[in-house]
Design a protein around this motif. Structure first.
Motif, PDB file in Angstrom:
ATOM      1  N   SER A 140      35.104  21.240  49.194  1.00 20.55           N
ATOM      2  CA  SER A 140      34.438  20.821  50.431  1.00 20.55           C
ATOM      3  C   SER A 140      33.485  19.649  50.188  1.00 20.55           C
ATOM      4  O   SER A 140      33.043  19.012  51.141  1.00 20.55           O
ATOM      5  CB  SER A 140      33.654  21.994  51.033  1.00 20.55           C
ATOM      6  N   ASP A 141      33.176  19.369  48.923  1.00 17.27           N
ATOM      7  CA  ASP A 141      32.305  18.243  48.577  1.00 17.27           C
ATOM      8  C   ASP A 141      33.084  17.241  47.738  1.00 17.27           C
ATOM      9  O   ASP A 141      33.841  17.625  46.837  1.00 17.27           O
ATOM     10  CB  ASP A 141      31.086  18.716  47.780  1.00 17.27           C
ATOM     11  N   PHE A 142      32.868  15.958  48.036  1.00 20.77           N
ATOM     12  CA  PHE A 142      33.601  14.902  47.342  1.00 20.77           C
ATOM     13  C   PHE A 142      32.647  13.775  46.980  1.00 20.77           C
ATOM     14  O   PHE A 142      31.735  13.451  47.733  1.00 20.77           O
ATOM     15  CB  PHE A 142      34.741  14.371  48.217  1.00 20.77           C
ATOM     16  N   MET A 143      32.887  13.179  45.808  1.00 16.97           N
ATOM     17  CA  MET A 143      32.074  12.066  45.338  1.00 16.97           C
ATOM     18  C   MET A 143      32.967  10.894  44.972  1.00 16.97           C
ATOM     19  O   MET A 143      34.059  11.067  44.425  1.00 16.97           O
ATOM     20  CB  MET A 143      31.246  12.484  44.119  1.00 16.97           C
ATOM     21  N   ARG A 144      32.472   9.696  45.271  1.00 15.17           N
ATOM     22  CA  ARG A 144      33.185   8.455  44.958  1.00 15.17           C
ATOM     23  C   ARG A 144      32.359   7.651  43.957  1.00 15.17           C
ATOM     24  O   ARG A 144      31.141   7.530  44.102  1.00 15.17           O
ATOM     25  CB  ARG A 144      33.393   7.637  46.241  1.00 15.17           C
ATOM     26  N   TYR A 145      33.021   7.118  42.937  1.00 16.32           N
ATOM     27  CA  TYR A 145      32.345   6.334  41.906  1.00 16.32           C
ATOM     28  C   TYR A 145      33.050   4.994  41.743  1.00 16.32           C
ATOM     29  O   TYR A 145      34.270   4.901  41.869  1.00 16.32           O
ATOM     30  CB  TYR A 145      32.358   7.071  40.559  1.00 16.32           C
ATOM     31  N   GLU A 146      32.281   3.964  41.443  1.00 16.66           N
ATOM     32  CA  GLU A 146      32.847   2.646  41.160  1.00 16.66           C
ATOM     33  C   GLU A 146      32.882   2.465  39.647  1.00 16.66           C
ATOM     34  O   GLU A 146      31.858   2.594  38.968  1.00 16.66           O
ATOM     35  CB  GLU A 146      31.998   1.547  41.800  1.00 16.66           C
TER      36      GLU A 146
END
Length: 218
Positions: free
Chosen positions: A126-132
């Motif tokens: 239910s939780d998502f993280m985006r990284y560069e």
């Protein structure tokens, strides 16, 4: 999770960019996305540079605080985006790491992310993280981008690599990063706890080259 934790991936653990993390096929990719992802041009960007620019880039990095400052077009070298850590040090997200080979990787601190309906790898999260991710090749030979492996652990469980063509998050191409070049691209994960997430990056399959990026330094 303590700052000296060293979450070792178990045998066969899925990592972002690995062939085991996704199904399907594409002639232009070495590692394909999960079933259901449509074909989309990879969004990484490259800029030419020279080995002689390494010193000045490193000096610029030492003057910056951790993390990326402002927005750019993806051409800012990895070692000019935050403090540079070298082996055997352990970096935090928002900092860069330089392998003995000369390859430099910077991982952004991360931000919350909402997958599109076409995203794969979201089941059970239910939780998502985006990284560069930013790579700069300071070595003496080209680096094949598809050799890079990115995994993670969150809240005592593995993080799930997410492929989402609707948001430009795709598998890495089989193209090479030439000496002096920089490229940036996004990765995303389903996480159990955004405040307790670490990422590990392997530059070319060998776990001895694995580096763990801890939570952003406070």
């Amino acid at each position: 999770m303590s700052s000296d934790a060293d979450p070792s991936p178990s045998s066969g653990e899925e990592t972002w960019g690995s062939s085991s993390a996704a199904s399907g096929s594409s002639a232009s990719r070495d590692a394909s996305p999960s079933s259901g992802e449509s074909s989309r041009e990879w969004k990484g960007s490259s800029s030419s540079g020279s080995e002689s620019g390494s010193e000045s880039a490193s000096e610029s990095a030492s003057e910056e605080s951790s993390g990326s400052s402002g927005q750019d077009d993806g051409s800012t070298p990895a070692d000019a985006r935050g403090r540079v850590v070298e082996s055997p040090g352990i970096p935090h997200r928002g900092e860069a790491y330089r392998w003995p080979s000369g390859l430099v990787v910077h991982v952004s601190e991360g931000e919350s992310y909402f997958p599109s309906l076409a995203a794969a790898g979201t089941e059970g999260y239910s939780d998502f993280m985006r990284y560069e991710i930013t790579l700069t090749n300071r070595s003496h030979e080209a680096f094949r981008l598809s050799d890079l492996r990115i995994g993670g652990q969150s809240g005592g469980d593995k993080a799930s690599p997410v492929y989402d063509s609707g948001n430009g998050i795709n598998s890495l191409p089989a193209s090479k990063l030439e000496v002096g070049q920089t490229t940036s691209f996004p990765v995303a994960f389903g996480v159990r706890d955004p405040e307790d997430t670490v990422l590990d990056v392997v530059q070319a399959f060998d776990l001895s080259d694995r580096v763990v990026f801890l939570q952003p330094a406070k």
